[in-house]
Design a protein around this motif. Sequence first.
Motif, PDB file in Angstrom:
ATOM      1  N   UNK A 117       4.954  31.083 -37.730  1.00  0.00           N
ATOM      2  CA  UNK A 117       3.675  30.420 -37.904  1.00  0.00           C
ATOM      3  C   UNK A 117       2.758  31.133 -38.886  1.00  0.00           C
ATOM      4  N   UNK A 118       1.689  30.424 -39.273  1.00  0.00           N
ATOM      5  CA  UNK A 118       0.764  30.919 -40.292  1.00  0.00           C
ATOM      6  C   UNK A 118       0.114  32.243 -39.905  1.00  0.00           C
ATOM      7  N   UNK A 119      -0.338  32.350 -38.664  1.00  0.00           N
ATOM      8  CA  UNK A 119      -1.009  33.585 -38.244  1.00  0.00           C
ATOM      9  C   UNK A 119      -0.083  34.787 -38.375  1.00  0.00           C
ATOM     10  N   UNK A 120       1.142  34.634 -37.889  1.00  0.00           N
ATOM     11  CA  UNK A 120       2.098  35.741 -37.951  1.00  0.00           C
ATOM     12  C   UNK A 120       2.429  36.111 -39.384  1.00  0.00           C
ATOM     13  N   UNK A 121       2.496  35.113 -40.268  1.00  0.00           N
ATOM     14  CA  UNK A 121       2.780  35.395 -41.683  1.00  0.00           C
ATOM     15  C   UNK A 121       1.627  36.175 -42.309  1.00  0.00           C
ATOM     16  N   UNK A 122       0.412  35.757 -42.054  1.00  0.00           N
ATOM     17  CA  UNK A 122      -0.732  36.506 -42.579  1.00  0.00           C
ATOM     18  C   UNK A 122      -0.750  37.932 -42.020  1.00  0.00           C
ATOM     19  N   UNK A 123      -0.474  38.046 -40.725  1.00  0.00           N
ATOM     20  CA  UNK A 123      -0.492  39.372 -40.091  1.00  0.00           C
ATOM     21  C   UNK A 123       0.550  40.301 -40.707  1.00  0.00           C
ATOM     22  N   UNK A 124       1.723  39.740 -41.021  1.00  0.00           N
ATOM     23  CA  UNK A 124       2.776  40.554 -41.640  1.00  0.00           C
ATOM     24  C   UNK A 124       2.314  41.080 -42.992  1.00  0.00           C
ATOM     25  N   UNK A 125       1.591  40.256 -43.740  1.00  0.00           N
ATOM     26  CA  UNK A 125       1.058  40.699 -45.024  1.00  0.00           C
ATOM     27  C   UNK A 125      -0.006  41.771 -44.858  1.00  0.00           C
ATOM     28  N   UNK A 126      -0.880  41.590 -43.879  1.00  0.00           N
ATOM     29  CA  UNK A 126      -1.923  42.587 -43.614  1.00  0.00           C
ATOM     30  C   UNK A 126      -1.296  43.930 -43.267  1.00  0.00           C
ATOM     31  N   UNK A 127      -0.222  43.887 -42.488  1.00  0.00           N
ATOM     32  CA  UNK A 127       0.404  45.129 -42.009  1.00  0.00           C
ATOM     33  C   UNK A 127       0.890  46.025 -43.142  1.00  0.00           C
ATOM     34  N   UNK A 128       1.292  45.427 -44.254  1.00  0.00           N
ATOM     35  CA  UNK A 128       1.831  46.252 -45.347  1.00  0.00           C
ATOM     36  C   UNK A 128       0.879  46.353 -46.538  1.00  0.00           C
ATOM     37  N   UNK A 129      -0.272  45.700 -46.456  1.00  0.00           N
ATOM     38  CA  UNK A 129      -1.213  45.705 -47.575  1.00  0.00           C
ATOM     39  C   UNK A 129      -1.725  47.117 -47.840  1.00  0.00           C
ATOM     40  N   UNK A 130      -1.790  47.496 -49.112  1.00  0.00           N
ATOM     41  CA  UNK A 130      -2.259  48.834 -49.490  1.00  0.00           C
ATOM     42  C   UNK A 130      -3.586  48.804 -50.239  1.00  0.00           C
ATOM     43  N   UNK A 131      -4.096  47.605 -50.510  1.00  0.00           N
ATOM     44  CA  UNK A 131      -5.351  47.502 -51.232  1.00  0.00           C
ATOM     45  C   UNK A 131      -6.548  47.865 -50.381  1.00  0.00           C
ATOM     46  N   UNK A 132      -7.616  48.240 -51.041  1.00  0.00           N
ATOM     47  CA  UNK A 132      -8.874  48.500 -50.340  1.00  0.00           C
ATOM     48  C   UNK A 132      -9.506  47.194 -49.890  1.00  0.00           C
ATOM     49  N   UNK A 133      -9.103  46.103 -50.587  1.00  0.00           N
ATOM     50  CA  UNK A 133      -9.599  44.772 -50.250  1.00  0.00           C
ATOM     51  C   UNK A 133      -8.413  43.821 -50.088  1.00  0.00           C
ATOM     52  N   UNK A 134      -8.644  42.771 -49.293  1.00  0.00           N
ATOM     53  CA  UNK A 134      -7.612  41.780 -48.991  1.00  0.00           C
ATOM     54  C   UNK A 134      -8.180  40.384 -49.242  1.00  0.00           C
ATOM     55  N   UNK A 135      -7.324  39.492 -49.729  1.00  0.00           N
ATOM     56  CA  UNK A 135      -7.669  38.080 -49.785  1.00  0.00           C
ATOM     57  C   UNK A 135      -6.425  37.268 -49.457  1.00  0.00           C
ATOM     58  N   UNK A 136      -6.618  35.989 -49.155  1.00  0.00           N
ATOM     59  CA  UNK A 136      -5.519  35.104 -48.774  1.00  0.00           C
ATOM     60  C   UNK A 136      -5.528  33.861 -49.653  1.00  0.00           C
ATOM     61  N   UNK A 137      -4.329  33.357 -49.936  1.00  0.00           N
ATOM     62  CA  UNK A 137      -4.183  32.090 -50.649  1.00  0.00           C
ATOM     63  C   UNK A 137      -3.089  31.300 -49.945  1.00  0.00           C
ATOM     64  N   UNK A 138      -3.377  30.037 -49.602  1.00  0.00           N
ATOM     65  CA  UNK A 138      -2.331  29.176 -49.047  1.00  0.00           C
ATOM     66  C   UNK A 138      -1.433  28.692 -50.174  1.00  0.00           C
ATOM     67  N   UNK A 139      -0.156  28.558 -49.885  1.00  0.00           N
ATOM     68  CA  UNK A 139       0.842  28.337 -50.933  1.00  0.00           C
ATOM     69  C   UNK A 139       0.817  26.942 -51.541  1.00  0.00           C
ATOM     70  N   UNK A 140       0.006  26.037 -50.994  1.00  0.00           N
ATOM     71  CA  UNK A 140      -0.133  24.725 -51.630  1.00  0.00           C
ATOM     72  C   UNK A 140      -1.472  24.593 -52.358  1.00  0.00           C
ATOM     73  N   UNK A 141      -2.180  25.719 -52.498  1.00  0.00           N
ATOM     74  CA  UNK A 141      -3.464  25.734 -53.192  1.00  0.00           C
ATOM     75  C   UNK A 141      -3.361  26.541 -54.489  1.00  0.00           C
ATOM     76  N   UNK A 142      -4.495  26.769 -55.136  1.00  0.00           N
ATOM     77  CA  UNK A 142      -4.499  27.541 -56.388  1.00  0.00           C
ATOM     78  C   UNK A 142      -5.868  28.186 -56.589  1.00  0.00           C
ATOM     79  N   UNK A 143      -5.930  29.101 -57.559  1.00  0.00           N
ATOM     80  CA  UNK A 143      -7.155  29.838 -57.867  1.00  0.00           C
ATOM     81  C   UNK A 143      -7.576  29.513 -59.293  1.00  0.00           C
ATOM     82  N   UNK A 144      -8.867  29.266 -59.497  1.00  0.00           N
ATOM     83  CA  UNK A 144      -9.367  28.984 -60.836  1.00  0.00           C
ATOM     84  C   UNK A 144      -9.198  30.210 -61.733  1.00  0.00           C
TER      85      UNK A 144
END
Length: 302
Positions: A67-94
């Motif tokens: 599920x989505x929550x577990x996927x986000x959590x897995x990313x948080x667990x290994x993130x090394x940045x001082x800051x975090x952001x999320x993007x859903x895979x059917x969206x995009x960033x300007x």
Amino acid sequence: MKLSIIVPVFEVENTLQQCLESIYQQMDHDGELILVDDGSTDRSHEICDEWGAKDGRIRVIHQSNLGLSAARNAGIDIATGEYITFVDADDAIEEGTYTQLAKIIDAHPEYDILEYPVYRHHGHALETFISWGDHVYTDIRQYWCECHAYEHTYAWNKIYRRALFDQVRFPVGKVFEDVYTYPQLLDDAKIVATTSQGAYFYKDNPHGITVNASGKELKMLLEAHLSIYNKFMDDRYYIHILNIQMDVYECTGERPLLPKRKLTNFTGMRGKEKIKARMLNILGIKKICQLNKLIHKFVKRH
């Protein structure tokens, strides 16, 4: 600013490339992109691996479908940045968004959360641009109530200080997980800022929970708000929760969970909000829920 960009991936082979291209072209040299494949059975997992092989800044996790929550959590667990952001895979960033946001945070390292604009229904006739302007909030309750943050608890249009997630994770097994999680992050946030720069392209998902929520799922949304409403309560927020309660009652017929409250401050309420507030004071919660259900039944018949 070192930014960890977390993208949960599940059955999105038709949109994933465009999403990742919109991120990759503006990644900072010391940032990282974390792709969490949540047990996809289409080509999504192969696309993730192809991107992971092309750049050492792109990290790929494959896991069973949790599920989505577990996927986000897995990313948080290994993130090394001082800051975090999320993007859903059917969206995009300007284009240029992360560059603009990085400049703001570099200039204001005291910001714990930076929220940026959204194009809702991107690419459709109903597309709308939503911006909360350039503001800085040191009073989190003011941000929640005056900026109506309860209407945009989205995980994805914000940059977060990584430390906010030290004791916080998204709730596995829940839908409307952002509503559960965002208030917990605000508990530890000292300063929240909104900016008019950059944009997140939110695209309609006809299979998403927002469109297809059942009574059981809407009840989870209601319970998420009820768990925090005493902390942030004002009369407009109460009307927001009442709308959810009416939807839950219409779907389930179950006894309303929203505690009774007499509303006295109509300042800033829109027309329909004022009408509901006055009717609530006269009828009470259960009767206004019954009336709402009756009106919708009549409208559907005609």
